[in-house]
Design an enzyme around this catalytic site. Sequence first.
Site, PDB file in Angstrom:
ATOM      1  CB  THR A 103      16.582 -24.074  26.426  1.00 14.79           C
ATOM      2  OG1 THR A 103      17.282 -23.280  25.465  1.00 14.79           O
ATOM      3  CG2 THR A 103      17.364 -25.356  26.667  1.00 14.79           C
TER       4      THR A 103
ATOM      5  N   GLY B  96      10.889 -15.240  25.087  1.00 14.31           N
ATOM      6  CA  GLY B  96      10.590 -13.808  25.187  1.00 14.31           C
ATOM      7  C   GLY B  96      11.735 -12.910  24.748  1.00 14.31           C
TER       8      GLY B  96
ATOM      9  CB  CYS C  55      33.338 -20.977  18.568  1.00 16.68           C
ATOM     10  SG  CYS C  55      33.302 -19.303  18.010  1.00 16.68           S
TER      11      CYS C  55
HETATM   12  N1  PLP Z   1      15.674 -22.130  19.211  1.00 19.61           N
HETATM   13  C1  PLP Z   1      16.092 -21.142  18.418  1.00 19.61           C
HETATM   14  C2  PLP Z   1      15.785 -21.162  16.955  1.00 19.61           C
HETATM   15  C3  PLP Z   1      16.852 -20.102  18.949  1.00 19.61           C
HETATM   16  O1  PLP Z   1      17.267 -19.117  18.155  1.00 19.61           O
HETATM   17  C4  PLP Z   1      17.130 -20.119  20.329  1.00 19.61           C
HETATM   18  C5  PLP Z   1      17.997 -19.074  20.921  1.00 19.61           C
HETATM   19  O2  PLP Z   1      19.050 -18.757  20.377  1.00 19.61           O
HETATM   20  C6  PLP Z   1      16.644 -21.159  21.132  1.00 19.61           C
HETATM   21  C7  PLP Z   1      15.911 -22.151  20.532  1.00 19.61           C
HETATM   22  C8  PLP Z   1      16.876 -21.192  22.624  1.00 19.61           C
HETATM   23  O3  PLP Z   1      16.121 -20.177  23.232  1.00 19.61           O
HETATM   24  P1  PLP Z   1      16.296 -19.736  24.761  1.00 19.61           P
HETATM   25  O4  PLP Z   1      17.467 -18.826  24.797  1.00 19.61           O
HETATM   26  O5  PLP Z   1      15.039 -18.988  25.100  1.00 19.61           O
HETATM   27  O6  PLP Z   1      16.453 -20.940  25.587  1.00 19.61           O
END
Ligand code: PLP
Length: 754
Positions: free
Chosen positions: A78, A215, A343
């Site tokens: 994120t 990670g 949800c």
């Molecule tokens: N993008 C994708 C495709 C994801 O599956 C996720 C996590 O579910 C994220 C972004 C976000 O990742 P993070 O939890 O490391 O912020």
Amino acid sequence: MSLQQSLSQIYLDANATTPVLPQAADAALAAMKTSFGNPSSSHVTGLRAKQIMMQTRERAQRILGSGEGEVIFTSGATEGIQTGIISALTAARQSMESGKKYCLLYGATEHKAVPESLKHWNHILGIHADVVAIPVDNKGTLDKEFIAQHVGDALMICTMAVNNETGVYQDLSAIEQVIRANNPHVYWMVDCVQALGKTGLNLAQTTIDYAPFSGHKLYAPKGIGFVYIRKSAPFTPFIAGGGQEGGLRSGTENLPGMAALNEIFAIMLGESDFAFTPNEQLHKFRHQLRASLEKAFGNVVFNHDFDNSVPTTLNFAIEGFSSKEIMDLFDAAGIRVSSGSACSSKVTRSFVLDAMGLPVWQSEAAIRMSFGPAMTQSEVDEACQRIEQSAMALGHSCLMSQHHIDDKAPLSGLVQFKVGGSCTWLYVEPSDKSAIVIDPLSEVSSRINTLIECQQLNLVAVIDTHGHADHQSSRNDISDKYLASQTCDHLGWPSNTQSVSVGDSEFEYIEVSNKWLVRIVTPGHTNDSISMALCEPVTDHLDAQYLFCGDTILMGSLGRTNFECSNTADMYHSLRYIDALVSRDTLLCPSHDYNNEFTSSIDAEVARNQLLQQTLDGVINQQQFVNQKDVLDQHIVDESGSEIICGAFVGECQKQKMNEYDSESLARAMQSKHAIKLIDIREPHEYALEHDASFDENVPLTRFVQFINEHKHDKNAEIVLLCRSGSRSYVAAQALIRLGFENVGHLKGGYALY
Ligand code: PLP
């Protein structure tokens, strides 16, 4: 089975997060205990920490093929997404021509972190571009023509390498060709979170500008991630401060996280004693799981193709079962999966599957099973065995027809089926298996058919309480099958029934074994509304256990009377008529349960519904009722967006105080109070798969109204309810307390925390 001997878990939710591999955890621990220095410090401890960081980065660069691009460590994907978007938009803002309309493009199936961040920074940076979703086809592949049409006006385009719900991967080089043919300079971010360890990447050979990674999706701990930035791509730090990461991302580095990642990278590069399972084997694992699902649940449908998705993801739906039901079932079998849907307030639908144009039921019932490249054959074998056990448990509850199981749990009494805010009722007399169905919803008709056949029920009648405006009744589907020779009126009330007089009134009734179902004409909500009382054979009054009252009295509400076929004055008389005929503690079984209350009684309704109380107690006359009711009906709000709400909420929906136990306080209570009733309120198939020995009574929520009826004269009993997560037990305890049960509690957090 006691929980002490409980099933070990089979974790099949790797796309949500993975466990930390032991060697990665060891590396993180060593980084905390020994190499704990600050990489910015110039003493030996600091230098050792820096060495770990440099090695991790170097391995990341090789894995990504990052060439001259940067690899910056972040807290997770994120943050990497913010970094890419802020960098691109800050640069793009400089070159915007005034008056020109711009857009920001993202794939319709992208993780929410992408479109939400685009909208956020578009607003914060005052860019005011249109944020536009690129459609996908029914295989989940991005529409390249759409990209070709719109990318010319785009400041940024965001696509993903592998989808987190379906595992569907995109052909990045085909997308690149379309993008660059139409806009050589647009900034391009590819979310590579679910691709790491599953597909090869050679980023510097592409024109991808930004690529975030995480990670915790590949056996490292939460809180560490990294982002690739192409050499020529603009960059704006998302976090400023002490100048770490060469000034690109400040803040003291997460060394334990990096040390863990370093181990994972070593495995990926073949520089470790441990190896991930090869891709072909992962494909075999997926096929084995698929075969097991197909064998166990004949009615399974896969929500994506296997030829354009990574082998570690299966997304499917089982016809006739909601994703919540399958989650509960698998959880009881020790298999952790996720519902493939995000949800929302009431409906659970997957926006990814919706974007792919899948049928609504598949999107609502989606289940995702996902594993990582450390999966082993023995785990797959164990998972398959448990999948088959789960299906057997459904057969035991007669919820699946293809399992001919001898020791089926017999049905007895009242069963409530709920779909959204609507209810269907099934009553079974155990002595001769006579059964009636009231207000059948189409969503439950196949389940009812399966139950009728599996339990060999003798169906007496299928009846609607009124012509429903909000949904299609499935009465004909059921009665055509089992009651083909029966003649009846348009609601299903059989012709040539017997009648009985009570006072001045004559009532038609049908026999359900040794009980009578008595028809009471109660117009108001619609002009054809009836109520039905399930009674002992009538002598001089109706000794009713249950009143199926349709939309006349709803829980916390009265049925609306503003349809063309409604009559508010009739409703006034119907309410008073019901009150004169049945006792105030008779359980009401309406055709809606908008607030998860299961059942009610006139007593409980009068206590919170002033209009009903004044009507029944003769405080207001017909005209006053009509006036007040008209005002009330104007307040009916359709919050769900899809459902017609059949009554304005008038009663208080107060949260009742209850005893909330944890394991310790429950153990203490059990020692001090011997008469405590411990009830597991999960469905019988969940209970059959695993339950705690001290919760030796199973009262599934579908039979809860029956339980309430059987115990309504014992409201002092000490009752503690238990379910999987504590939410069903909370709701059920609320319902009991509202109906006057005095000593009700539940186990907060359910089995999950017990
Ligand atoms: N993008 C994708 C495709 C994801 O599956 C996720 C996590 O579910 C994220 C972004 C976000 O990742 P993070 O939890 O490391 O912020």
